[in-house]
Design a protein around this motif. Structure first.
Motif, PDB file in Angstrom:
ATOM      1  N   LEU A 228       3.141  -1.284   9.926  1.00 48.82           N
ATOM      2  CA  LEU A 228       2.297  -2.321  10.540  1.00 48.82           C
ATOM      3  C   LEU A 228       0.835  -2.144  10.160  1.00 48.82           C
ATOM      4  CD1 LEU A 228       3.622  -2.783  14.195  1.00 48.82           C
ATOM      5  CD2 LEU A 228       3.339  -4.568  12.475  1.00 48.82           C
ATOM      6  N   LEU A 229       0.400  -0.881  10.084  1.00 45.26           N
ATOM      7  CA  LEU A 229      -1.008  -0.615   9.784  1.00 45.26           C
ATOM      8  C   LEU A 229      -1.321  -0.788   8.298  1.00 45.26           C
ATOM      9  CD1 LEU A 229      -1.631   2.559  11.990  1.00 45.26           C
ATOM     10  CD2 LEU A 229      -2.119   0.174  12.542  1.00 45.26           C
ATOM     11  N   SER A 232      -0.261  -4.816   6.956  1.00 47.86           N
ATOM     12  CA  SER A 232      -0.463  -5.790   8.038  1.00 47.86           C
ATOM     13  C   SER A 232      -0.338  -7.232   7.555  1.00 47.86           C
ATOM     14  CB  SER A 232      -1.832  -5.573   8.690  1.00 47.86           C
ATOM     15  OG  SER A 232      -2.860  -5.673   7.725  1.00 47.86           O
ATOM     16  N   ASP A 233      -0.613  -7.473   6.269  1.00 45.24           N
ATOM     17  CA  ASP A 233      -0.522  -8.835   5.745  1.00 45.24           C
ATOM     18  C   ASP A 233       0.918  -9.356   5.734  1.00 45.24           C
ATOM     19  OD1 ASP A 233      -3.223  -8.775   5.368  1.00 45.24           O
ATOM     20  OD2 ASP A 233      -3.122  -8.295   3.232  1.00 45.24           O
ATOM     21  N   TYR A 235       2.927  -9.172   8.207  1.00 42.65           N
ATOM     22  CA  TYR A 235       3.343  -9.467   9.581  1.00 42.65           C
ATOM     23  C   TYR A 235       2.461 -10.556  10.179  1.00 42.65           C
ATOM     24  CZ  TYR A 235       5.803  -4.983   9.213  1.00 42.65           C
ATOM     25  OH  TYR A 235       6.613  -3.955   8.827  1.00 42.65           O
ATOM     26  N   SER A 237      -0.186 -12.197  12.828  1.00 37.92           N
ATOM     27  CA  SER A 237      -1.501 -11.668  13.197  1.00 37.92           C
ATOM     28  C   SER A 237      -1.469 -10.859  14.484  1.00 37.92           C
ATOM     29  CB  SER A 237      -2.506 -12.816  13.338  1.00 37.92           C
ATOM     30  OG  SER A 237      -2.069 -13.747  14.322  1.00 37.92           O
ATOM     31  N   THR A 240       0.857  -6.325  15.634  1.00 39.04           N
ATOM     32  CA  THR A 240       0.455  -4.962  16.015  1.00 39.04           C
ATOM     33  C   THR A 240       0.208  -4.858  17.504  1.00 39.04           C
ATOM     34  OG1 THR A 240      -0.540  -4.619  13.823  1.00 39.04           O
ATOM     35  CG2 THR A 240      -1.196  -3.112  15.577  1.00 39.04           C
ATOM     36  N   GLN A 283      10.235  -0.135  14.159  1.00 36.00           N
ATOM     37  CA  GLN A 283       9.246   0.028  13.101  1.00 36.00           C
ATOM     38  C   GLN A 283       9.398   1.389  12.399  1.00 36.00           C
ATOM     39  OE1 GLN A 283       6.598  -1.358  11.347  1.00 36.00           O
ATOM     40  NE2 GLN A 283       7.473  -3.296  12.028  1.00 36.00           N
TER      41      GLN A 283
END
Length: 454
Positions: A228-229, A232-233, A235, A237, A240, A283
């Motif tokens: 996720l970190l 991030s693109d 997922y 907005s 997280t 995750q």
């Protein structure tokens, strides 16, 4: 995978300013400050009702001083990390850890024979164990080990972040001589990265043809939440924040503690915190390399336009690796305290404390000797701590003051760091503010002054 390796390297050297989150000075306030239940659950407050405002604490400590980590060559205006200096400061086995804790809220209620509490915390810790061969490789590569082996098997990383909410109860027995406390916590895991237990790797360089023999075993890195970190693109907005608020990485953990008054002037106690495991289900990413031994003789790069990519591909093709999404369990980094307190008077206390972090299932304690003095509702103390493997002493201090219904406190294990911080290897701080009510209810009647009768 490239991002994961880069993140791991940043993580390794970003935590070099930390070791052994003992919080010794903070532990000395355990009879006064409600949040110290996280270190000693056998805590019964003086006040009927306590409300703790959000507070924070962190530790930074290393096997070496800051000036040994960062240097500036003569005639240069830029600082740099000198791995050869770090190599000189390394022991055969080095254990490094860091800890950040944010107390989101704390509510305490005292009864006739004990106390109850409700609390929530956000916590993050990073623990690293590495051998001297690891730092030798970072400083000089394999140039000093031609015809010899570099063993990276001692290296392990354990990074954890989670939130916890729980309840605690402490109760007195045997005419107030024995106090026993326990806390039950619901844990929600957020982000994690660790090398598999038993992971090993060696590099042997042949002195005749300079070929490499690389051996890997149990070479798995387990992660959760990091995708996720780092991606991030990929997922939504709000993915997280939704994951942080509620996910499937839940478990239950415990804190246990006890204090026993051997004599009127002598008390002994013990505490074990963070007993439990987290089952990582959501995750999850596992980065695996198969157990293998390969020989790398080198490749012809002269004249190639993309020589670095060719070299990388030639190495990657030697190993069989894959990415999976298998659930895994990790133990919380359990911590223990043992202490004995000598009361010279009701206002003066000497304490000897031992602390151990069991994250890698090792016994490698740190020690401290402390003195605290109380005047009315003001307590201050001094402390000297010793870390056996590093043979290092630190001087700390703590203060807790009740001003009406407000309690202020601050504690540090190294009060001298503000003076030339580059000469020290540790910095830590705990501070906070509490609202406390109902103190007179628990005082003996003779100790309460009736102003209307004067």
């Amino acid at each position: 995978m490239k991002k994961l390796l880069l993140t791991s390297l940043i993580l390794v050297f970003g935590i070099q300013l930390s070791y052994s989150q003992a919080y010794f000075s903070y532990f000395q306030l355990r009879e006064l400050v409600p949040q110290t239940q996280s270190l000693q659950p056998a805590f019964i407050p003086n006040n009927t009702f306590t409300f703790g405002l959000p507070t924070a604490g962190f530790v930074a400590q290393s096997d070496f001083r800051l000036r040994e980590l960062i240097s500036k060559p003569d005639g240069d205006i830029n600082f740099e990390i000198n791995f050869n200096v770090l190599l000189g400061a390394s022991a055969e086995i080095n254990r490094v850890s860091t800890d950040v804790t944010a107390n989101l809220f704390h509510i305490g209620y005292k009864t006739k024979n004990g106390a109850f509490s409700l609390f929530a915390n956000a916590r993050a810790s990073v623990d690293l164990r590495y051998g001297k061969d690891f730092m030798e490789f970072m400083a000089n590569g394999n140039s000093n080990r031609i015809g010899g082996e570099i063993n990276l098997s001692e290296s392990r990383v354990f990074a954890n972040s989670y939130q916890e909410i729980g309840v605690g109860h402490a109760r007195k027995f045997l005419g107030d001589r024995l106090t026993v406390g326990a806390r039950v916590k619901v844990i929600t895991g957020l982000f994690h990265a660790s090398t598999a237990e038993g992971a090993s790797g060696t590099l042997y360089t042949n002195e005749i043809d300079n070929s490499w023999r690389i051996s890997l075993k149990n070479a798995t890195v387990n992660t959760a939440g990091l995708d996720l970190l780092m991606n991030s693109d990929d997922y939504e907005s709000n993915a997280t924040s939704k994951y942080a608020m509620n996910n499937q990485n839940k478990s239950v953990a415990f804190d246990l503690g006890a204090k026993f008054k051997v004599l009127d002037w002598l008390t002994v106690e013990a505490a074990m915190n963070d007993i439990g495991t987290i089952k990582w289900k959501e995750q999850v990413r596992n980065y695996n390399s198969a157990d293998t031994t390969v020989i790398i003789n080198g490749v012809q790069l002269r004249g190639l336009e993309n020589s670095s990519e060719v070299f990388r591909d030639s190495i990657e093709n030697k190993f069989r690796s894959n990415e999976t999404q298998n659930e895994f369990n990790t133990s919380l980094p359990t911590k223990t305290y043992l202490a004995a307190s000598l009361f010279l008077t009701s206002r003066d206390k000497f304490t000897v404390v031992a602390f151990n972090n069991h994250v890698f299932k090792e016994i490698d304690p740190s020690f401290a000797v402390a003195y605290n003095h109380t005047v009315n509702k003001f307590t201050f103390g001094l402390l000297g701590s010793y870390r056996g493997p590093q043979n290092e002493f630190n001087m700390g201090m703590n203060i807790a003051a009740d001003i009406g219904p407000i309690q202020l406190y601050v504690a540090t294990d190294n009060a001298l760091v503000s003076n030339k911080p580059e000469q020290y290897s540790k910095f830590d701080l705990r501070f906070g503010l509490n609202l406390m009510f109902g103190y007179k209810k628990w005082l003996p009647k003779l100790d309460i002054v009736d102003l209307d009768s004067l």
